[in-house]
Design an enzyme around this catalytic site. Sequence first.
Site, PDB file in Angstrom:
ATOM      1  N   ASP A  66       0.591  -1.303 -13.757  1.00 46.27           N
ATOM      2  CA  ASP A  66      -0.409  -0.441 -14.407  1.00 46.27           C
ATOM      3  C   ASP A  66      -0.322   0.965 -13.815  1.00 46.27           C
ATOM      4  O   ASP A  66      -0.388   1.962 -14.531  1.00 46.27           O
ATOM      5  CB  ASP A  66      -1.834  -0.989 -14.181  1.00 46.27           C
ATOM      6  CG  ASP A  66      -2.287  -1.925 -15.301  1.00 46.27           C
ATOM      7  OD1 ASP A  66      -1.422  -2.563 -15.920  1.00 46.27           O
ATOM      8  OD2 ASP A  66      -3.511  -2.012 -15.546  1.00 46.27           O
TER       9      ASP A  66
ATOM     10  N   ASP B  52       0.845  -1.213   0.000  1.00 51.13           N
ATOM     11  CA  ASP B  52       0.000   0.000   0.000  1.00 51.13           C
ATOM     12  C   ASP B  52       0.870   1.249   0.000  1.00 51.13           C
ATOM     13  O   ASP B  52       0.618   2.207  -0.730  1.00 51.13           O
ATOM     14  CB  ASP B  52      -1.022  -0.024   1.151  1.00 51.13           C
ATOM     15  CG  ASP B  52      -0.445  -0.442   2.497  1.00 51.13           C
ATOM     16  OD1 ASP B  52       0.758  -0.793   2.568  1.00 51.13           O
ATOM     17  OD2 ASP B  52      -1.199  -0.425   3.491  1.00 51.13           O
TER      18      ASP B  52
HETATM   19 MG    MG Z   1      -1.776  -6.419 -15.902  1.00 50.35          MG
END
Ligand code: MG
Length: 368
Positions: free
Chosen positions: A251, A223
């Site tokens: 991503d 996190d």
């Molecule tokens: Mg992926």
Amino acid sequence: MQAKIVLLPGDGIGPEVVAAARSVLNAVARQYGHTFETEEHPIGGAAIDACGNPLPEDTLGACLNADAVLLGAVGGPKWDDPTAKVRPEQGLLGLRKHLGLFANLRPVRPHPELLAASPLKPDRLQGVDLLVVRELTGGIYFGTPRERRTLNGQQSAVDTMHYTESEIERVARLAFETARQRRKKVTSVDKANVLETSRLWRQTVGRVAQDYPDVALETLLVDAAAMHLLTRPASFDVIVTANMFGDILTDEASVLTGSMGNLPSASLGETPNGHGLPRGVYEPIHGSAPDIAGQGIANPIGTILSLAMLLRHSLGLEQEATAVENAVERVLASGYRTADLAAPAQPACKTNEITQAIVQSVTGVPTF
Ligand code: MG
Ligand code: IPM
């Protein structure tokens, strides 16, 4: 050189971006006098449609025989029914597993010309040059049991996160070896405050680190790592993490480069190819983008840069790899932008326009 390369276009924009990379591969062959034998095979949804199997035997066999594999993307709404027995993603995961590709390298280096395309302030992006080493054949992606159950009359589901010490150790070693060639820092990302697999991960990475006293080790919870990727991205060199954490963080990290369409990856294992180098699967990190598929507007840069990684890691063609990377830089510097990269008032170019410009830049034909 002679090399066998298997192309797996897959689904959605996969065929468009793989065709673009194929033009660049042909240009490299012409320019540098190589013979690249290419074969195309179906995978994912396209293979389910063709023969009901997301990883047909012919496809797997061709990949096992090749020096390297270049893949577009798999998946799409057509095959997304949650009750379906076969799914396109099983093709990709099966390929990774069968080829033993335990390490997925995802470099993140914003192109100087694209700083404005990222939602982050340009000063945060100065000096960002990081590499995520994602564990690729273990963890929650592959652990068993994974199934639906009926519990007290209602449906329940289970996935299993599982890691062995040796799975962690081999990917950690690769991360430390790679860091030695770079800025000598490894950040290991886990969730050791909650997960037992993460506590084993942290202990094992700590033990491997003792063999690399010249490399600094930082440990972050996932996190916090997600936050630090946005607040201090330039502080990272090599990030090593488990399969699912790496999927999610890359991503996120791709946004630093302006678009996830830009990010390449290399999945490597230990089995050598015909050139004594790792036989890898190279693919952009983006998905099949069904919303723009078939329109000729997809960004091919992630796939073309994946091809550059293929030339470097599986064929040892460093000069050719650098030529492709430089061509991408030059074309961006001269203003070519696909729709995902163009500023609101800026005209966007088509996939084949930016690809032709990259081809011409590789072959030294001046068009701008
Ligand atoms: Mg992926
Ligand atoms: C990726 C993709 C894949 C993954 C999917 C398509 C299975 O998101 O390569 O990052 O989760 O590994």
